[in-house]
Design a protein around this motif. Sequence first.
Motif, PDB file in Angstrom:
ATOM      1  N   UNK A  30     -31.332 -20.468  48.283  1.00 50.81           N
ATOM      2  CA  UNK A  30     -32.015 -20.339  49.573  1.00 50.81           C
ATOM      3  C   UNK A  30     -33.187 -21.298  49.597  1.00 50.81           C
ATOM      4  N   UNK A  31     -33.302 -22.077  50.657  1.00 49.53           N
ATOM      5  CA  UNK A  31     -34.433 -22.987  50.799  1.00 49.53           C
ATOM      6  C   UNK A  31     -35.723 -22.179  50.973  1.00 49.53           C
ATOM      7  N   UNK A  32     -36.833 -22.654  50.376  1.00 47.03           N
ATOM      8  CA  UNK A  32     -38.112 -21.945  50.508  1.00 47.03           C
ATOM      9  C   UNK A  32     -38.493 -21.666  51.951  1.00 47.03           C
ATOM     10  N   UNK A  33     -38.183 -22.595  52.840  1.00 50.96           N
ATOM     11  CA  UNK A  33     -38.576 -22.428  54.236  1.00 50.96           C
ATOM     12  C   UNK A  33     -37.852 -21.264  54.909  1.00 50.96           C
ATOM     13  N   UNK A  34     -36.669 -20.897  54.401  1.00 52.38           N
ATOM     14  CA  UNK A  34     -35.905 -19.828  55.032  1.00 52.38           C
ATOM     15  C   UNK A  34     -35.806 -18.573  54.193  1.00 52.38           C
ATOM     16  N   UNK A  35     -36.482 -18.516  53.044  1.00 49.69           N
ATOM     17  CA  UNK A  35     -36.381 -17.364  52.156  1.00 49.69           C
ATOM     18  C   UNK A  35     -37.120 -16.165  52.743  1.00 49.69           C
ATOM     19  N   UNK A  36     -36.459 -15.014  52.756  1.00 51.07           N
ATOM     20  CA  UNK A  36     -37.099 -13.791  53.245  1.00 51.07           C
ATOM     21  C   UNK A  36     -37.897 -13.150  52.110  1.00 51.07           C
ATOM     22  N   UNK A  37     -38.771 -12.244  52.476  1.00 56.95           N
ATOM     23  CA  UNK A  37     -39.560 -11.542  51.462  1.00 56.95           C
ATOM     24  C   UNK A  37     -38.647 -10.737  50.547  1.00 56.95           C
ATOM     25  N   UNK A  38     -37.606 -10.121  51.104  1.00 55.46           N
ATOM     26  CA  UNK A  38     -36.674  -9.335  50.291  1.00 55.46           C
ATOM     27  C   UNK A  38     -35.999 -10.203  49.232  1.00 55.46           C
ATOM     28  N   UNK A  39     -35.572 -11.422  49.613  1.00 53.75           N
ATOM     29  CA  UNK A  39     -34.947 -12.332  48.652  1.00 53.75           C
ATOM     30  C   UNK A  39     -35.929 -12.740  47.564  1.00 53.75           C
ATOM     31  N   UNK A  40     -37.152 -13.040  47.979  1.00 54.26           N
ATOM     32  CA  UNK A  40     -38.157 -13.464  47.005  1.00 54.26           C
ATOM     33  C   UNK A  40     -38.526 -12.340  46.045  1.00 54.26           C
ATOM     34  N   UNK A  41     -38.657 -11.111  46.565  1.00 55.32           N
ATOM     35  CA  UNK A  41     -39.045  -9.976  45.728  1.00 55.32           C
ATOM     36  C   UNK A  41     -38.000  -9.723  44.643  1.00 55.32           C
ATOM     37  N   UNK A  42     -36.718  -9.807  44.987  1.00 58.29           N
ATOM     38  CA  UNK A  42     -35.669  -9.613  43.983  1.00 58.29           C
ATOM     39  C   UNK A  42     -35.811 -10.631  42.852  1.00 58.29           C
ATOM     40  N   UNK A  43     -36.074 -11.866  43.223  1.00 58.90           N
ATOM     41  CA  UNK A  43     -36.245 -12.918  42.210  1.00 58.90           C
ATOM     42  C   UNK A  43     -37.521 -12.701  41.406  1.00 58.90           C
ATOM     43  N   UNK A  44     -38.598 -12.348  42.095  1.00 60.82           N
ATOM     44  CA  UNK A  44     -39.898 -12.154  41.433  1.00 60.82           C
ATOM     45  C   UNK A  44     -39.848 -10.999  40.444  1.00 60.82           C
ATOM     46  N   UNK A  45     -39.225  -9.897  40.833  1.00 58.34           N
ATOM     47  CA  UNK A  45     -39.149  -8.734  39.942  1.00 58.34           C
ATOM     48  C   UNK A  45     -38.376  -9.052  38.671  1.00 58.34           C
ATOM     49  N   UNK A  46     -37.291  -9.795  38.804  1.00 56.62           N
ATOM     50  CA  UNK A  46     -36.433 -10.058  37.650  1.00 56.62           C
ATOM     51  C   UNK A  46     -36.946 -11.187  36.770  1.00 56.62           C
ATOM     52  N   UNK A  47     -37.552 -12.204  37.367  1.00 57.47           N
ATOM     53  CA  UNK A  47     -37.952 -13.378  36.582  1.00 57.47           C
ATOM     54  C   UNK A  47     -39.406 -13.353  36.120  1.00 57.47           C
ATOM     55  N   UNK A  48     -40.232 -12.544  36.773  1.00 52.60           N
ATOM     56  CA  UNK A  48     -41.641 -12.509  36.392  1.00 52.60           C
ATOM     57  C   UNK A  48     -42.065 -11.146  35.857  1.00 52.60           C
ATOM     58  N   UNK A  49     -41.864 -10.110  36.658  1.00 54.39           N
ATOM     59  CA  UNK A  49     -42.362  -8.779  36.286  1.00 54.39           C
ATOM     60  C   UNK A  49     -41.602  -8.209  35.102  1.00 54.39           C
ATOM     61  N   UNK A  50     -40.289  -8.245  35.160  1.00 56.09           N
ATOM     62  CA  UNK A  50     -39.487  -7.609  34.106  1.00 56.09           C
ATOM     63  C   UNK A  50     -39.690  -8.267  32.754  1.00 56.09           C
ATOM     64  N   UNK A  51     -39.903  -9.575  32.753  1.00 58.83           N
ATOM     65  CA  UNK A  51     -40.057 -10.308  31.501  1.00 58.83           C
ATOM     66  C   UNK A  51     -41.447 -10.121  30.903  1.00 58.83           C
ATOM     67  N   UNK A  52     -42.463 -10.086  31.756  1.00 56.09           N
ATOM     68  CA  UNK A  52     -43.837 -10.077  31.263  1.00 56.09           C
ATOM     69  C   UNK A  52     -44.462  -8.697  31.154  1.00 56.09           C
ATOM     70  N   UNK A  53     -43.894  -7.709  31.833  1.00 60.72           N
ATOM     71  CA  UNK A  53     -44.530  -6.384  31.892  1.00 60.72           C
ATOM     72  C   UNK A  53     -43.684  -5.345  31.164  1.00 60.72           C
ATOM     73  N   UNK A  54     -44.311  -4.191  30.912  1.00 59.50           N
ATOM     74  CA  UNK A  54     -43.595  -3.078  30.307  1.00 59.50           C
ATOM     75  C   UNK A  54     -42.543  -2.548  31.283  1.00 59.50           C
ATOM     76  N   UNK A  55     -41.543  -1.879  30.737  1.00 56.28           N
ATOM     77  CA  UNK A  55     -40.454  -1.356  31.568  1.00 56.28           C
ATOM     78  C   UNK A  55     -40.972  -0.374  32.607  1.00 56.28           C
ATOM     79  N   UNK A  56     -41.968   0.426  32.228  1.00 57.95           N
ATOM     80  CA  UNK A  56     -42.529   1.403  33.169  1.00 57.95           C
ATOM     81  C   UNK A  56     -43.248   0.698  34.321  1.00 57.95           C
ATOM     82  N   UNK A  57     -43.935  -0.419  34.017  1.00 58.05           N
ATOM     83  CA  UNK A  57     -44.603  -1.185  35.073  1.00 58.05           C
ATOM     84  C   UNK A  57     -43.579  -1.791  36.020  1.00 58.05           C
TER      85      UNK A  57
END
Length: 344
Positions: free
Chosen positions: A1-28
């Motif tokens: 998805x191009x950045x200009x057309x990416x929805x918040x829902x699409x970005x959140x799925x990517x952010x949770x898996x690539x940033x939060x899950x890797x860097x934070x505890x499972x409970x976080x």
Amino acid sequence: VEPSGMSLADWVDRWLETSVRIRCAESTYAGYKRIMKGVILPLLGKYRLASLSRQVLADFVSGLCGHGYSRKTVQFTVSILSASLSSAVRLGVIDSFHRECLAIPRSYAKTANKREAVTPEQFQILLKEIPEAYKPCVVIGWMTGMRAGEILALRWSDVDFKADTISIARRVYHGRLAAPKDGSARVIRMGGALHAYLFQLRQRQMENEVRYGYYYRVGMPGAAVVARYKGEVKEKDVYRLVAAKEGGSPIEYSSLERAVRLASRKTGVACDMHTLRHSHATLLLEAGVPPKAVQQRLGHKTIRVTMEIYAHVTERMQDRLVDTIDHSPAFSWTECGQKAKKDG
């Protein structure tokens, strides 16, 4: 998805898996995902990142405040949204976002705690309707103020019958073991009544283990509810859970809450597992136990948290304090005046 057309829902799925899950505890990760899926995305998920205008963000914050969430909950929700958008800016998905529009109005105060404490009489009525398998959890919650997740993770090795103490070192969080909330690992004292109750419970479980034999289940590494959390010392021996079914199986959090809610409907006593914790603290404070001791027993991060949650209790305590002053001869102006006159 191009950045200009990416929805918040699409970005959140990517952010949770690539940033939060890797860097934070499972409970976080689980907490962030729950807030995103349950609160933020239903309102903002359809918007493209580039179209999150000032008005959209301001309306979102106003909607949270209007829903009646506590200020702390609103702050937590807004901070998660802000963190996801800040990450999008760092990675060049968007140029910027209107951070200032996520500010919470200063006039928005914490909502009053409407949870009512259960009286001892009401607790006895409720306990009669609790299924036998779940009664130990309810009794322990009433007599210790422990969180439901802490009770479900409690092992017999954590109970010291000689010292009359219970060590709280872990909790069940979303089906897995995790460190206690806010680093609230602690050791609490148990009274004679709880000592006797737990001793009898242990005897019954030992009898069940003999009766079931090979088929009796003990806490084994690998089971979802007893999986070890990061940093916990690995043990070679199997362990036995205090909150267990007749055959030794762990009790699920959802099943426990469902049993308590059903008993609440049958008896008309408004109660869940957290109400038992709330009631325990309320009774201690009303009995004159210092707030600092209550804070340590409940595992609150600071005494300020305790005082904010139980402000209504301390107000009643202040009323009784004034009544004591009014009815005590030591504080009576008449008595003081008469004594001064006699001395004169």
